[in-house]
Write an enzyme that holds these catalytic residues in place. Structure first.
Site, PDB file in Angstrom:
ATOM      1  N   LYS A  21       0.836  -1.208   0.000  1.00  0.00           N
ATOM      2  CA  LYS A  21       0.000   0.000   0.000  1.00  0.00           C
ATOM      3  C   LYS A  21       0.865   1.251   0.000  1.00  0.00           C
ATOM      4  O   LYS A  21       0.609   2.205  -0.741  1.00  0.00           O
ATOM      5  CB  LYS A  21      -0.908   0.006   1.237  1.00  0.00           C
ATOM      6  CG  LYS A  21      -1.706   1.293   1.418  1.00  0.00           C
ATOM      7  CD  LYS A  21      -2.503   1.303   2.701  1.00  0.00           C
ATOM      8  CE  LYS A  21      -1.731   1.905   3.838  1.00  0.00           C
ATOM      9  NZ  LYS A  21      -2.139   3.275   4.191  1.00  0.00           N
ATOM     10  N   ASN A  22       1.916   1.249   0.822  1.00  0.00           N
ATOM     11  CA  ASN A  22       2.738   2.448   0.980  1.00  0.00           C
ATOM     12  C   ASN A  22       3.704   2.669  -0.179  1.00  0.00           C
ATOM     13  O   ASN A  22       4.408   3.671  -0.214  1.00  0.00           O
ATOM     14  CB  ASN A  22       3.498   2.396   2.307  1.00  0.00           C
ATOM     15  CG  ASN A  22       2.573   2.561   3.497  1.00  0.00           C
ATOM     16  OD1 ASN A  22       1.470   3.091   3.377  1.00  0.00           O
ATOM     17  ND2 ASN A  22       3.004   2.091   4.664  1.00  0.00           N
ATOM     18  N   ARG A  90      -3.911  10.567   4.398  1.00  0.00           N
ATOM     19  CA  ARG A  90      -2.794  11.481   4.354  1.00  0.00           C
ATOM     20  C   ARG A  90      -2.050  11.461   3.024  1.00  0.00           C
ATOM     21  O   ARG A  90      -1.587  12.486   2.529  1.00  0.00           O
ATOM     22  CB  ARG A  90      -1.834  11.111   5.478  1.00  0.00           C
ATOM     23  CG  ARG A  90      -0.602  11.967   5.498  1.00  0.00           C
ATOM     24  CD  ARG A  90       0.113  11.896   6.840  1.00  0.00           C
ATOM     25  NE  ARG A  90       0.923  13.081   6.975  1.00  0.00           N
ATOM     26  CZ  ARG A  90       0.439  14.259   7.289  1.00  0.00           C
ATOM     27  NH1 ARG A  90      -0.830  14.413   7.517  1.00  0.00           N
ATOM     28  NH2 ARG A  90       1.231  15.303   7.372  1.00  0.00           N
ATOM     29  N   CYS A 114      -4.906   8.407   9.557  1.00  0.00           N
ATOM     30  CA  CYS A 114      -4.963   7.798  10.887  1.00  0.00           C
ATOM     31  C   CYS A 114      -4.753   8.824  11.994  1.00  0.00           C
ATOM     32  O   CYS A 114      -3.909   9.712  11.886  1.00  0.00           O
ATOM     33  CB  CYS A 114      -3.897   6.709  11.014  1.00  0.00           C
ATOM     34  SG  CYS A 114      -4.312   5.191  10.146  1.00  0.00           S
ATOM     35  N   ASP A 303       4.753   1.100  12.212  1.00  0.00           N
ATOM     36  CA  ASP A 303       3.531   0.458  11.724  1.00  0.00           C
ATOM     37  C   ASP A 303       3.369  -0.982  12.208  1.00  0.00           C
ATOM     38  O   ASP A 303       2.333  -1.602  11.954  1.00  0.00           O
ATOM     39  CB  ASP A 303       3.491   0.489  10.190  1.00  0.00           C
ATOM     40  CG  ASP A 303       2.982   1.813   9.651  1.00  0.00           C
ATOM     41  OD1 ASP A 303       2.512   2.641  10.453  1.00  0.00           O
ATOM     42  OD2 ASP A 303       3.047   2.031   8.427  1.00  0.00           O
ATOM     43  N   VAL A 325       8.743   7.551  16.748  1.00  0.00           N
ATOM     44  CA  VAL A 325       8.256   8.125  15.491  1.00  0.00           C
ATOM     45  C   VAL A 325       6.962   8.904  15.718  1.00  0.00           C
ATOM     46  O   VAL A 325       6.894  10.100  15.467  1.00  0.00           O
ATOM     47  CB  VAL A 325       8.066   7.027  14.422  1.00  0.00           C
ATOM     48  CG1 VAL A 325       7.517   7.629  13.126  1.00  0.00           C
ATOM     49  CG2 VAL A 325       9.393   6.318  14.150  1.00  0.00           C
TER      50      VAL A 325
END
Length: 415
Positions: A21-22, A90, A114, A303, A325
Site C-alpha cells: 500500500k505504501n 494522508r 490515521c 507500523d 516516530v
C-alpha cells in the site's frame, strides 16, 4: 459501521502477501507526471487505493483498476482536489506538488488519515518552497503556485519523513536543475518509487540512503511496473502466527525488508527460517520479553508497534517499547488493557508485563495498525472478541478475512 467477530485460534498454513500500500499510493500520485499509458501491477485493492484512484479521475486521468492492475492514460486537467477525498487519507497530499508542476498550480485540502498524533505537512511545505513554489494555507486549504526554481536546491529534512521524501522526490523529477534531499527517509517504498520514476525516464539516485539526488528531466514516458510486496502486511501476519502459537509461511515477500522483525521474533522465542522470497514462522515455543526501540527504517517500524505489543503482552517477563516516530501511537493500549493486558505508558514508552491470557470483549480500533493489532488480540484471547471500526483495516489490508480464514483463524466480518 461494521465490525469483526474474532475467536481464539491457532494460525497455521501459508499466506500470500499483497502489493505494498505504501508503495502503490506514492506511485499512483507520481503518475500525474506522465501523459503516456502506464500499467501498475500488484496494486492491492484497498479503500486507500480506491480513494487515490478517485482523486486521479477527478483531476482528469483515465483510470481502470482490474485484477490488481491499474491502467492509466491521459493528462491532468483540474488543479483542485476535492476535500471529501483528501480528508480520507494522508497520502492524498502527495498529489499537490506533481499537480502544480504540470498545471502551474494546485489546491489541496489538508489531509486526513490515521489519528495517531501529529503528522504535520510542514516538511512537505518547507520543501516545496525550497523548490520555488509559492504556498499559502487558508481555511484548511493549501494553495500552491509554481515559481522559479534555482539550478541547484538542497532540502535538508528536519526528520526523515517518508511522505515528504516521496512527495519532494516526485515533484523535483520534472523540475529543471539538480535537487538534493538530505536526511531522506530510507524505507524500501522510497526505493520502489525511485525505481518506478526511473523506469519512465527520470534521473534519480540515492533512494535507500540518507541522500537522494534528482536531476530534472523534461518529460516522463509510459511503461509497466510491478509494486513490491507489503512488508507491513507480512510483518502483521508473521506476528499473528507467532502470537497464536502457530506455524506458517509468509510468502511472496522480500525478507530483507523486515530483518529487524525476524531478529526480534527469534530473540523472544519464535523460530524463524528465512528463504529466498518467503519466511517460515514457528510460534510454538515459550515467548520472552524484550526491549524495542521504534525507529525510522531500518529500525523497527512504527507500523508494527501495535501488533508487537499484543505479542509481548503474553510473553514472560517485562518488555519496554519506546515509540520514537509517533509519540501518541498508543491508543490501542487502553483496549488491550480491557482484554487483560498489563501495559502502561510512561513518557512515550510502553511498559509491558506479560500475562497468562487475554479475554475476549468488545473493542474499538482507532487507526489502521491498531485495529489489525486488536484482531490479533482477538485471535489469542479466550472467548469471542468484537473489533469495531472495521473501515480502518479495510484501508490497508487486502482480503484480511479470507487470509486469516485460510490460516484456520476464526473471523467473521459483520457489515
Amino acid at each position: 459501521m461494521g465490525y469483526f467477530k474474532v475467536k481464539n485460534s491457532i494460525l497455521n498454513g501459508n499466506v500470500r502477501i499483497s502489493g505494498a500500500k505504501n508503495s502503490a499510493l506514492p506511485i499512483l500520485a507520481a503518475t500525474i507526471l506522465s501523459s503516456e499509458k502506464l500499467e501498475i501491477e500488484n496494486v492491492p485493492d484497498l479503500l486507500d487505493v480506491q480513494t487515490m484512484i478517485e482523486i486521479l479521475r477527478k483531476i482528469g486521468k483515465k483510470v481502470i483498476f482490474e485484477n490488481n492492475k491499474v491502467t492509466l492514460n491521459g493528462t491532468v486537467e483540474n488543479h483542485v482536489v476535492p476535500y471529501d477525498l483528501v480528508r480520507k487519507m494522508r497520502a492524498s497530499f502527495n498529489v499537490a506538488g506533481p499537480l502544480a508542476v504540470i498545471l502551474g498550480e494546485s489546491k489541496v485540502s489538508l489531509p486526513g488519515g490515521c489519528a495517531i498524533g501529529v503528522r504535520p505537512v510542514d516538511y512537505h511545505i518547507m520543501g516545496l518552497k525550497k523548490l520555488g513554489f509559492e504556498v499559502e494555507i487558508e481555511h484548511g486549504e493549501v494553495y500552491i503556485k509554481k515559481g522559479k526554481k534555482e539550478k541547484e536546491v538542497i532540502i535538508n529534512l528536519p526528520f526523515p519523513s517518508v511522505g515528504a521524501t516521496e512527495h519532494l522526490m516526485t515533484t523535483a523529477a520534472l523540475m529543471e536543475g539538480t535537487t538534493v534531499i538530505e536526511n531522506a527517509a530510507m524505507e524500501p517504498e522510497i526505493v520502489d518509487l525511485q525505481n518506478f520514476l526511473n523506469s519512465l525516464g527520470a534521473k534519480i539516485q540515492g533512494a535507500g540512503s540518507r541522500k537522494i539526488v534528482i536531476e530534472g528531466v523534461n518529460s516522463l514516458n509510459g511503461g509497466s511496473y510491478k509494486v513490491i510486496p507489503d512488508r507491513i502486511e507480512a510483518g502483521t501476519y508473521a506476528i499473528a502466527i507467532a502470537a497464536t502459537g502457530g506455524k506458517g509461511y509468509i510468502e511472496e515477500i522480500i525478507p530483507e525488508h523486515l530483518e529487524i522483525l525476524w531478529e526480534i521474533l527469534k530473540e523472544t522465542g519464535t523460530n524463524v527460517i528465512i528463504e529466498k522470497n518467503r519466511v517460515f514462522v514457528d510460534g510454538e515455543g515459550k515467548k520472552r520479553g524484550i526491549n524495542i526501540n521504534i525507529q525510522p527504517y531500518p529500525g523497527f517500524p512504527t507500523d508494527l508497534q501495535p501488533q508487537i505489543l499484543v505479542y509481548l503482552s503474553l510473553a514472560d517477563g517485562v518488555s519496554m517499547v519506546v515509540e520514537n516516530v509517533f509519540k501518541n501511537r498508543f491508543h490501542h493500549i487502553d483496549e488491550l488493557v480491557r482484554m487483560g493486558a498489563d501495559i502502561r505508558v510512561v513518557d512515550g514508552t510502553a511498559i509491558v508485563n506479560g500475562v497468562k491470557k487475554l479475554s475476549g470483549t468488545k473493542v474499538e480500533g482507532t487507526d489502521l495498525r491498531a485495529t489489525a493489532a486488536l484482531i490479533i488480540a482477538g485471535l489469542v484471547a479466550e472467548g469471542t472478541t468484537e473489533v469495531h471500526n472495521d473501515f480502518h483495516v479495510l484501508r490497508g489490508y487486502e482480503n484480511i478475512v479470507e487470509k486469516i480464514r485460510h490460516l484456520n483463524g476464526e473471523i467473521e466480518h459483520i457489515v
